[in-house]
Design an enzyme around this catalytic site. Sequence first.
Site, PDB file in Angstrom:
ATOM      1  N   TYR A  91     -29.841 -80.105 -41.351  1.00 42.67           N
ATOM      2  CA  TYR A  91     -29.687 -79.020 -40.374  1.00 42.67           C
ATOM      3  C   TYR A  91     -28.592 -79.312 -39.353  1.00 42.67           C
ATOM      4  CZ  TYR A  91     -34.336 -77.523 -42.092  1.00 42.67           C
ATOM      5  OH  TYR A  91     -35.406 -77.134 -42.863  1.00 42.67           O
ATOM      6  N   LYS A 128     -35.495 -89.397 -50.638  1.00 34.90           N
ATOM      7  CA  LYS A 128     -35.203 -88.725 -51.911  1.00 34.90           C
ATOM      8  C   LYS A 128     -33.954 -89.386 -52.478  1.00 34.90           C
ATOM      9  CE  LYS A 128     -35.950 -85.704 -55.114  1.00 34.90           C
ATOM     10  NZ  LYS A 128     -37.077 -85.864 -56.062  1.00 34.90           N
ATOM     11  N   ASP A 154     -41.166 -85.500 -53.040  1.00 35.42           N
ATOM     12  CA  ASP A 154     -41.990 -84.689 -53.940  1.00 35.42           C
ATOM     13  C   ASP A 154     -43.339 -85.360 -54.171  1.00 35.42           C
ATOM     14  OD1 ASP A 154     -40.308 -86.602 -55.026  1.00 35.42           O
ATOM     15  OD2 ASP A 154     -40.059 -85.621 -56.962  1.00 35.42           O
ATOM     16  N   ASP A 186     -39.657 -80.942 -41.998  1.00 31.58           N
ATOM     17  CA  ASP A 186     -39.933 -79.534 -41.689  1.00 31.58           C
ATOM     18  C   ASP A 186     -40.974 -79.003 -42.679  1.00 31.58           C
ATOM     19  OD1 ASP A 186     -39.785 -76.966 -40.725  1.00 31.58           O
ATOM     20  OD2 ASP A 186     -37.779 -76.550 -41.522  1.00 31.58           O
ATOM     21  N   ASP A 202     -45.422 -78.500 -42.191  1.00 28.27           N
ATOM     22  CA  ASP A 202     -46.162 -77.245 -42.415  1.00 28.27           C
ATOM     23  C   ASP A 202     -47.338 -77.494 -43.364  1.00 28.27           C
ATOM     24  OD1 ASP A 202     -44.573 -75.695 -40.780  1.00 28.27           O
ATOM     25  OD2 ASP A 202     -44.370 -74.068 -42.246  1.00 28.27           O
TER      26      ASP A 202
END
Length: 353
Positions: free
Chosen positions: A138, A189, A222, A246, A250
């Site tokens: 971001y 990752k 993942d 992010d 959630d």
Amino acid sequence: MRKHRIAAIPGDGIGKEVVAAGVEALSALAALDGGFTLEFEHFDWGSDYYKRTGTMMPADGLEQLKPFDAIYFGSVGAPDLPDHITLWGLRLAICQPFDQYANVRPTRILNGIESPLRNAGVGDLDWVIVRENTEGEYAGQGGRSHRGHPEEVATEVAIFTRAGVRRIMRFAFRTAQSRPRKFLTVVTKSNAQRNGLVMWDEIAAEVALEFPDVTWDKMLVDAMTVRMTMKPRSLDTIVATNLHADILSDLAAALAGSMGIAPTANLNPERQFPSMFEPIHGSAFDITGMGIANPIGTFWSGQMMLEHLGEQAAADRLMRAIEKVAADKGLHTPDLGGSARTADVTAGLIAAL
Ligand code: ATP
């Protein structure tokens, strides 16, 4: 008498309702405590302000906010404005210049709240997610060329700096060190993102040497979703990039029972700028104006703000009151399956205080 000046930015949608509830609760707490005062100043920035003026906040907005001890934020986003305008125009326009590089999201199943995880209850999930909050995916680097043509191209470049990764890793290891289990999971990752995330892994290993009392492990993002769902007890403190955290936070909020409960702090740990405290949920236009928004996430964000301001006793008192309210099914809003209203929960919280 200790005095703390707070900038309240309710923003859009239910942000206005939950911040009003939070200001009411925190003011009552300060009055009961007697050792400090909270002086709130309100800023009407957000999407309505944008429709009147063409900007989400005034050009000197950051200058106006700088003298405050903390920012108490609601949410941003409107159904008739593109998200990139509302998000970049207000929330990120504060987080990035104020160098709030550590986004901290505690997640717990509170007594009385039902997790969607079968058989999971209080104590099964007790995490702190640390999100890198200024760079990564971001960072805002990229662009678009040949708009509308078949050869149109868009790039979105993730930025990882050694300084940026090192400071978030240090913050995460310190956070892990301050908790009883002293255990950190570094989300990565690096199998697919083979530049930035390989450096991320290397710096994690370097910083780990500074914290010999902290145990740590590494998870691909993942596989992390599976571990959070299947083995929640195996996690404690978690650090991840801006994008990964992010998404994971959630998921964490949903696993803890509702988006309406989870709080977050956007911290500038060096305290050169004010830090910002907010519930993690968005503007929720489906329920705006109905008086049924769950204010617990905003109360809990207020608790994090009090800790940051050094008011630990008041923060602890507020957390006990939040736990008491959460445990009372008569004070559950519709997102928790009840029929209480925002005002009922607020009154219940003040009574519990
Ligand atoms: P964003 O602004 O991030 O796009 P959003 O406005 O779509 O978010 P979310 O915060 O993602 O909404 O929440 C999704 C849904 O969860 C909302 O539409 C709402 O129904 C519910 N919800 C979220 N927060 C609360 C809350 N505090 N109280 C009650 N329901 C909530």
